[in-house]
Write a protein that holds these residues in place. Structure first.
Motif, PDB file in Angstrom:
ATOM      1  N   ARG A 139       2.980   7.883   3.984  1.00 30.84           N
ATOM      2  CA  ARG A 139       2.537   8.547   5.217  1.00 30.84           C
ATOM      3  C   ARG A 139       3.424   8.154   6.390  1.00 30.84           C
ATOM      4  N   SER A 140       3.816   6.894   6.439  1.00 27.06           N
ATOM      5  CA  SER A 140       4.686   6.427   7.522  1.00 27.06           C
ATOM      6  C   SER A 140       6.049   7.117   7.466  1.00 27.06           C
ATOM      7  N   GLU A 169      -7.769   6.852  -2.727  1.00 30.28           N
ATOM      8  CA  GLU A 169      -7.616   6.696  -1.285  1.00 30.28           C
ATOM      9  C   GLU A 169      -6.414   5.820  -0.954  1.00 30.28           C
ATOM     10  N   GLU A 170      -6.114   4.887  -1.822  1.00 31.72           N
ATOM     11  CA  GLU A 170      -4.941   4.050  -1.641  1.00 31.72           C
ATOM     12  C   GLU A 170      -4.435   3.620  -3.006  1.00 31.72           C
ATOM     13  N   SER A 218       0.172   4.429   2.254  1.00 32.83           N
ATOM     14  CA  SER A 218       0.408   4.157   3.671  1.00 32.83           C
ATOM     15  C   SER A 218       1.898   4.201   3.985  1.00 32.83           C
ATOM     16  N   ALA A 274       0.868  -1.183   0.000  1.00 34.30           N
ATOM     17  CA  ALA A 274       0.000   0.000   0.000  1.00 34.30           C
ATOM     18  C   ALA A 274       0.903   1.230   0.000  1.00 34.30           C
TER      19      ALA A 274
END
Length: 353
Positions: free
Chosen positions: A200-201, A224-225, A197, A194
């Motif tokens: 963002r991490s 969204e992903e 994600s 993903a």
């Protein structure tokens, strides 16, 4: 090789020749007997002796013809080096010519491997030397802060030490990745991740640096992903290096605290594009073609005096190994955009877990 050794190597051929000659003579004698004709054993023995002598003369003439090759091979054996094998030129037979060609190919492969190993050793030496000196700076700063801690508030003291510890962690991570990259084929695994994600991490992990430099991160994507096929661990290293560079070179430009680092993710049928755009000092045009070269720091690196010149080099090497492409566009005093392209999962169908 002596003549005796030459003949010994051809003993099966010689035995076959002699046996075949005797068989022919026996057939001839039997055929003559059936016709009422007679041939003495002495005559047969004389014919056989002539045949053996002819064989010996043939072997001797063939040995003389090939002796220059054997002499060169013996000299090469005495020197025991690849360079001496290249001096063997007097091949006669197809086997000898094939052997000479094999010597040349082996030497070419050896030279290529040796040159690659020497370059790798030289890069490792220079990087370790530069990295060691660079790691001394945070340690010296921490020591200085501790010596003057009475002049600092606790909050500022902790913040400054955390900043220097972060530099040490980044440097250690880069050194570890440099070592791991040398055995990349043993340390990577393509999987479906993903992507948003993961980004963002990475941004969250750099939050203190963003706050310290008064820079705001932005992640833009219509979905969204977004899923991509890559190695998660190596991709995180690439993203961390690119974002760290964006932060480092954005912080040197004195502006109002409204600067942004924008990460834009776009998904198409051809793959996924990740662009990281900063509003920093930019890269001069003459430095752009060399930003991926090892140890190249350019004009910006000389200004900051904190660059090893290995960050973008490692990023490019990792992208090449993963089958990703990376490009850089920049304008001085306006910013830099690094674009990372990840092919579709179908390109890794045999490697996906």
């Amino acid at each position: 090789m002596s003549f005796i050794q030459f003949c010994r190597d051809r003993r099966f051929y010689s035995l076959f020749y002699i046996g075949n000659t005797l068989l022919i003579l026996l057939v001839i004698k039997l055929a003559l007997n059936e016709e009422g004709l007679f041939i003495s054993n002495a005559t047969i023995g004389y014919i056989g002796l002539l045949s053996v002598v002819s064989l010996a003369l043939f072997l001797f003439a063939d040995y003389i013809r090939q002796r220059p090759f054997f002499q060169e091979l013996r000299q090469a054996k005495e020197n025991v080096s690849l360079e001496s094998l290249l001096k063997v030129k007097e091949g006669i037979t197809n086997e000898q010519l094939a052997m000479i060609k094999l010597f040349g190919q082996a030497f070419e492969d050896y030279s290529t491997r040796l040159h690659t190993a020497q370059e790798q050793h030289s890069r490792s030496y220079h990087f370790a030397n530069r990295w060691t000196h660079q790691m001394k700076t945070p340690l010296s700063v921490i020591r200085l802060i501790l010596q003057e801690q009475d002049e600092w508030s606790k909050e500022v003291l902790v913040d400054q030490i955390e900043e220097e510890v972060g530099k040490l962690e980044d440097g250690l991570h880069m050194m570890l990745s440099t070592v791991r990259l040398q055995k990349f084929e043993l340390d990577f695994s393509i999987e479906r991740i993903a992507l948003l994600s993961v980004i963002r991490s990475v941004l969250h992990g750099k939050r203190k640096t963003f706050i310290r430099y008064r820079i705001y991160p932005r992640l833009i994507s219509e979905a969204e992903e977004v899923f991509a096929a890559t190695d998660k661990k190596w991709l995180i290293f690439v993203l961390e290096q690119l974002i760290q560079n964006a932060l480092k070179y954005s912080s040197t430009l004195a502006r109002e605290p409204s600067k942004y680092i924008t990460v834009r993710v776009e998904e198409t049928d051809n793959g996924v594009t990740v662009s990281i755009q900063d509003e920093g000092i930019g890269i001069v045009a003459e430095d752009l073609p060399r930003v991926f070269d090892p140890f190249f720091t350019g004009e910006n690196g000389r200004k900051l005096q904190e660059s090893t010149g290995m960050g973008l080099y490692l990023v490019k090497q990792i992208c090449d190994q993963l089958g990703h492409s990376i490009t850089i566009e920049s304008t001085v005093n306006e910013g830099t955009t690094v674009t990372l392209f990840i092919p579709p999962p179908s390109a890794y169908s045999t490697l996906l877990r």
